[in-house]
Design an enzyme around this catalytic site. Structure first.
Site, PDB file in Angstrom:
ATOM      1  CB  CYS A  37      -0.960  -0.005   1.184  1.00  0.00           C
ATOM      2  SG  CYS A  37      -2.227   1.275   1.127  1.00  0.00           S
ATOM      3  CD  GLU A 147       0.275  -3.502  -2.782  1.00  0.00           C
ATOM      4  OE1 GLU A 147       1.422  -3.485  -3.299  1.00  0.00           O
ATOM      5  OE2 GLU A 147       0.070  -3.247  -1.592  1.00  0.00           O
TER       6      GLU A 147
END
Length: 244
Positions: A37, A147
């Site tokens: 993240c 991601e």
């Protein structure tokens, strides 16, 4: 249940119409990839932020520092929810992503990439985080996060993880205030992480600690000596029970 992660969509960032955004800062990619993240999205209008936070207009400190963005990285100002100074009501505050501990020396250059995540399994064991659990919890409001995953040829493709367009993710966080900023005190935060849901393990082995509903937000912001460990265990149990 205090936390959950059902209903994810993980789509190629190209499909969002802004795929090139996360690629612009490739120099930081290696450090980000080891955690998770490291890029997120918060393009909400200020009015949408207030609605998602459940706070009244006027209870937003440093509102003018918030700039909606499809490409948020550590060091950016984003809105978080915390309890007020009396620990009685919620308020919004715009803070910088990437924790800078209050004991950081004055004049030192802050490194927002160093502690932009905190592993929920070990926060009680690390003084830099454990000292914040009693009165400095927060909820980070984001629309989703990015991601990267390498394909068979080694090319890294960004994926955008969210609950769907228009939805808001409420992530458990911790915040601190450093008095040594060039322009005065700087409020910063870190996002708590947990083992990834089975539906996301193909993309990464970690994910944010997500708060399912308003009751979960209230439980996280409230004072609980073992709240972090308990909520982490509940989330992992629910992942496996629901297969999410």
């Amino acid at each position: 249940k205090c936390v959950a992660s059902c209903g994810f969509t993980a789509s190629s960032a190209c499909a969002q119409g802004h795929s090139c955004e996360p690629r612009r800062h490739a120099q930081n990619f290696s450090s980000i990839r080891r955690s998770m993240c490291g890029r997120s999205r918060c393009a909400l209008a200020p009015e949408q932020v207030e609605q998602a936070a459940g706070v009244q207009p006027g209870r937003w400190t440093d509102r003018e520092r918030y700039r909606p963005s499809y490409n948020v990285q550590p060091g950016h100002w984003t809105p978080i929810v915390r309890l007020d100074e009396h620990q009685q009501g919620r308020m919004l505050q715009t803070m910088k992503w990437g924790l800078v501990p209050s004991f950081t020396k004055q004049g030192e250059t802050p490194d927002h990439f160093r502690m932009f995540n905190a592993r929920s399994e070990s926060v009680t064991e690390k003084p830099v985080f454990s000292r914040l659990l009693t009165r400095q919890r927060c909820v980070v409001l984001l629309e989703g996060f990015y991601e990267w995953k390498a394909d068979a040829g080694g090319k890294k493709q960004p994926y955008y993880v969210s609950f769907g367009e228009g939805s808001v993710m409420c992530m458990a966080g911790l915040y601190d205030v450093w008095a040594g900023g060039a322009d005065g005190p700087v409020a910063t935060y870190t996002i708590m992480t947990v083992d990834a849901s089975p539906k996301l393990t193909w993309l990464h082995n970690r994910m944010p600690v997500l708060l399912q509903d308003d009751a979960a937000v209230e439980a996280w912001l409230g004072d609980s000596s073992n709240g972090s460990e308990q909520q982490r265990d509940e989330q992992q149990q629910q992942h496996h029970e629901e297969g999410v």
